[in-house]
Design a protein around this motif. Sequence first.
Motif, PDB file in Angstrom:
ATOM      1  N   GLU A  22      57.868  54.699   9.913  1.00 43.52           N
ATOM      2  CA  GLU A  22      57.874  53.660  10.945  1.00 43.52           C
ATOM      3  C   GLU A  22      56.548  53.603  11.696  1.00 43.52           C
ATOM      4  O   GLU A  22      55.983  52.524  11.915  1.00 43.52           O
ATOM      5  N   ILE A  23      56.033  54.777  12.082  1.00 46.53           N
ATOM      6  CA  ILE A  23      54.788  54.751  12.859  1.00 46.53           C
ATOM      7  C   ILE A  23      53.600  54.379  11.973  1.00 46.53           C
ATOM      8  O   ILE A  23      52.648  53.742  12.426  1.00 46.53           O
ATOM      9  N   THR A  24      53.670  54.731  10.692  1.00 51.26           N
ATOM     10  CA  THR A  24      52.606  54.332   9.772  1.00 51.26           C
ATOM     11  C   THR A  24      52.554  52.818   9.643  1.00 51.26           C
ATOM     12  O   THR A  24      51.478  52.210   9.669  1.00 51.26           O
ATOM     13  N   LEU A  27      51.082  51.304  12.939  1.00 47.66           N
ATOM     14  CA  LEU A  27      49.653  51.501  13.157  1.00 47.66           C
ATOM     15  C   LEU A  27      48.795  50.816  12.104  1.00 47.66           C
ATOM     16  O   LEU A  27      47.645  50.455  12.371  1.00 47.66           O
ATOM     17  N   THR A  28      49.343  50.625  10.906  1.00 46.99           N
ATOM     18  CA  THR A  28      48.570  50.029   9.821  1.00 46.99           C
ATOM     19  C   THR A  28      48.080  48.633  10.177  1.00 46.99           C
ATOM     20  O   THR A  28      46.983  48.225   9.785  1.00 46.99           O
ATOM     21  N   PHE A  55      44.581  56.538  10.528  1.00 49.56           N
ATOM     22  CA  PHE A  55      44.605  57.522  11.600  1.00 49.56           C
ATOM     23  C   PHE A  55      44.542  58.924  11.000  1.00 49.56           C
ATOM     24  O   PHE A  55      44.789  59.121   9.802  1.00 49.56           O
ATOM     25  N   ALA A  56      44.194  59.891  11.843  1.00 53.36           N
ATOM     26  CA  ALA A  56      44.066  61.276  11.402  1.00 53.36           C
ATOM     27  C   ALA A  56      45.362  62.035  11.674  1.00 53.36           C
ATOM     28  O   ALA A  56      46.228  61.590  12.436  1.00 53.36           O
ATOM     29  N   ALA A 235      56.295  51.387  18.635  1.00 51.67           N
ATOM     30  CA  ALA A 235      55.790  50.166  19.256  1.00 51.67           C
ATOM     31  C   ALA A 235      55.056  50.479  20.556  1.00 51.67           C
ATOM     32  O   ALA A 235      53.988  49.917  20.840  1.00 51.67           O
ATOM     33  N   GLU A 236      55.601  51.389  21.364  1.00 50.57           N
ATOM     34  CA  GLU A 236      54.945  51.748  22.625  1.00 50.57           C
ATOM     35  C   GLU A 236      53.654  52.516  22.357  1.00 50.57           C
ATOM     36  O   GLU A 236      52.642  52.301  23.029  1.00 50.57           O
ATOM     37  N   PHE A 237      53.691  53.412  21.368  1.00 51.77           N
ATOM     38  CA  PHE A 237      52.479  54.159  21.050  1.00 51.77           C
ATOM     39  C   PHE A 237      51.374  53.211  20.588  1.00 51.77           C
ATOM     40  O   PHE A 237      50.203  53.390  20.941  1.00 51.77           O
ATOM     41  N   ALA A 238      51.735  52.192  19.832  1.00 52.71           N
ATOM     42  CA  ALA A 238      50.751  51.198  19.395  1.00 52.71           C
ATOM     43  C   ALA A 238      50.143  50.480  20.596  1.00 52.71           C
ATOM     44  O   ALA A 238      48.935  50.211  20.630  1.00 52.71           O
TER      45      ALA A 238
END
Length: 250
Positions: A22-24, A27-28, A55-56, A235-238
């Motif tokens: 999901e986070i990938t 962020l992509t 991202f790393a 979504a919030e992290f983005a």
Amino acid sequence: MQRTPLIAANWKMNGSAALVEEITRELTGLELSDTEVLICPPATLINRFSAERNFALGAQNVSHEKAGAFTGELSTDLLLEAGARFVIIGHSERRTLNFESDALIAAKLAAAVNAGLTPVLCIGETLEQRQQEKTQQVLARQLDAVYASQPELLAKSVIAYEPIWAIGTGESATPQQAQTTHAFIRQHLKQYDTQSAIRVKLLYGGSVNADNCAALFDQADIDGALVGGASLKPAEFAQICLAVTKGAKE
């Protein structure tokens, strides 16, 4: 002297293969050319991330030992093979719950740097220490312990200021409080090496979220954030990644 902003996620003992995917995806789609992003999941999830990402990856802890009979520990070689390029060291939870001393933290930084990993060194004070006006004394001690072990380690690290009283509490330092402390950290680093002090990234951590991050990132000596709970919400992290001040700080 330019410092590219860095937003780092500390998942702590949370996460899943589903969250990795999901986070990938989240962020992509972001344009991150002016910002570095780092995800530090539990070690078992590091190699679940695709090599095709913007991202790393980092770990949340590392052993100061190279290899051997150290059950449950992870060496720098194991982390590198899993895909980590950064490692969080000295988080207050490790210092408190695992009784990690300043000397052990310095040894872990040395192991990481010598192996080619970039440490994210966490420093911070308790609420009692802040109330006693000992914040600067505590931070100076934590930095001095690393410098005394090997002078070059701090120059090769990212430093994250995390006031312990703000971690996971919903309470965050005000932008002005955070800037004052970050300015002190950078000034203290200049006692060791002026040029390195200007180059080193200083992150703020402690209940950072989409609502308070922009004001924090607007401060001259805050170069990004080490994000806890909000990093588990893609979504919030983005939003936090996009809110960091674009371009360089001097």
